[in-house]
Enzyme design. Sequence first.
Site, short mmCIF file in Angstrom:
data_model
loop_
_atom_site.label_atom_id
_atom_site.label_comp_id
_atom_site.label_asym_id
_atom_site.label_seq_id
_atom_site.Cartn_x
_atom_site.Cartn_y
_atom_site.Cartn_z
N HIS A 125 1.97 2.23 0.37
CA HIS A 125 0.72 2.07 1.11
C HIS A 125 0.89 2.31 2.61
CE1 HIS A 125 -1.32 0.74 -2.44
NE2 HIS A 125 -0.63 -0.38 -2.56
N ASP A 175 2.48 3.37 -9.87
CA ASP A 175 2.00 2.03 -9.52
C ASP A 175 0.51 1.92 -9.89
OD1 ASP A 175 2.99 -0.29 -7.30
OD2 ASP A 175 0.82 -0.03 -7.44
N HIS A 225 -1.76 0.68 -8.19
CA HIS A 225 -2.54 0.98 -6.99
C HIS A 225 -2.22 2.40 -6.50
CE1 HIS A 225 -1.98 -3.48 -6.95
NE2 HIS A 225 -3.28 -3.43 -6.70
N ASP A 232 3.38 -2.89 -11.77
CA ASP A 232 2.17 -3.70 -11.81
C ASP A 232 1.08 -3.10 -12.69
OD1 ASP A 232 1.92 -1.64 -10.00
OD2 ASP A 232 1.35 -2.89 -8.30
#
Length: 336
Positions: free
Chosen positions: A158, A193, A195, A282
């Site tokens: 990120h 991931d 996200h 995740d």
Amino acid sequence: MKAILDTRQTRHDPQNFMANGVVSRSPEQPARIDVLRAAAEAAGYRFEAPSDAGMGPIAAVHSAEYLTFLRTIYPRWQRIEGAAPEVIPNIHPASRTDSYPKSAIGQAGWHQGDTACPIAEHTWESAYWSAQTAITGADLVAAGETGVYALCRPPGHHAFADLAGGFCFLNNSAIAAERLRAEGLRPAILDIDVHHGNGTQGIFYRRGDVLTVSIHADPARFYPFFWGHAHERGEEAGLGANLNLPLPRGTDDDSFLKAMETALAAVESFGTDCLVVALGLDASIDDPFKGFAVTQDGFHRIGQRLKATGLPLLFVQEGGYLSDALGPNLTAFLRG
């Protein structure tokens, strides 16, 4: 099989995480390292410490202004009367074209995109060694290793060139890919991931020499919200070198693996000769963020499919948070 870890990564211990207006303990805890290390060792990986390649490979991806901020903001913040123990912004610019302030408070708002990336005394040290872990992993792959696991923590995908966010400060996967490119290779980054890897996308969005592919929960209603939509294909020299595959919440093993076929077809078409896997765990059905429903067997199958590409693989640890399933999921993936 080789794995890389520096235990100084445990010194970053964020205390605060705001979600839905509620402040709680950050889920990105140092204990993740113990769980993930034991899980990789159970899969047959053996850890060694990274080398120190210095600031050059990090500065190849991140701006000097941002790196100065990360290295100096904590002591500057402590000089603010009544300031909290962690650097957390309370104001942000409306755009990246706004003026750059001199104050610690203003610069925190400029360089920290959300409240999930608090900076404390040891944050820079841990982020630095997390990046060095990825760099050493890239060097091993460039030297001929076919599969290396870089246990990077804090994670990185990120983080933009000059912006922290989502528990991330230095973009380990991007740094590793740039290191591989500098060695004459043609890397791609596959981010699995749950996200979207918005920072990774941002770093390479106008470049065509590194392919970025992300499989993630649809950001229309899931973090990071503003990036990761299917129409985002890159710009200028990077047009067509960014592929987003947003999937519905609750996506299961078969649907995830179907999306992987699309992702790997793009990797093949790019002429990739080494693959950086931004390894988020995740996507698990048991992860606290509850985005996808990938099972332990699903992670095993994902690992098998990546091995079947025949490409040298560098696994750079991203998300995956504390649950009883975290360790078994990594072991299943690496065994696959």
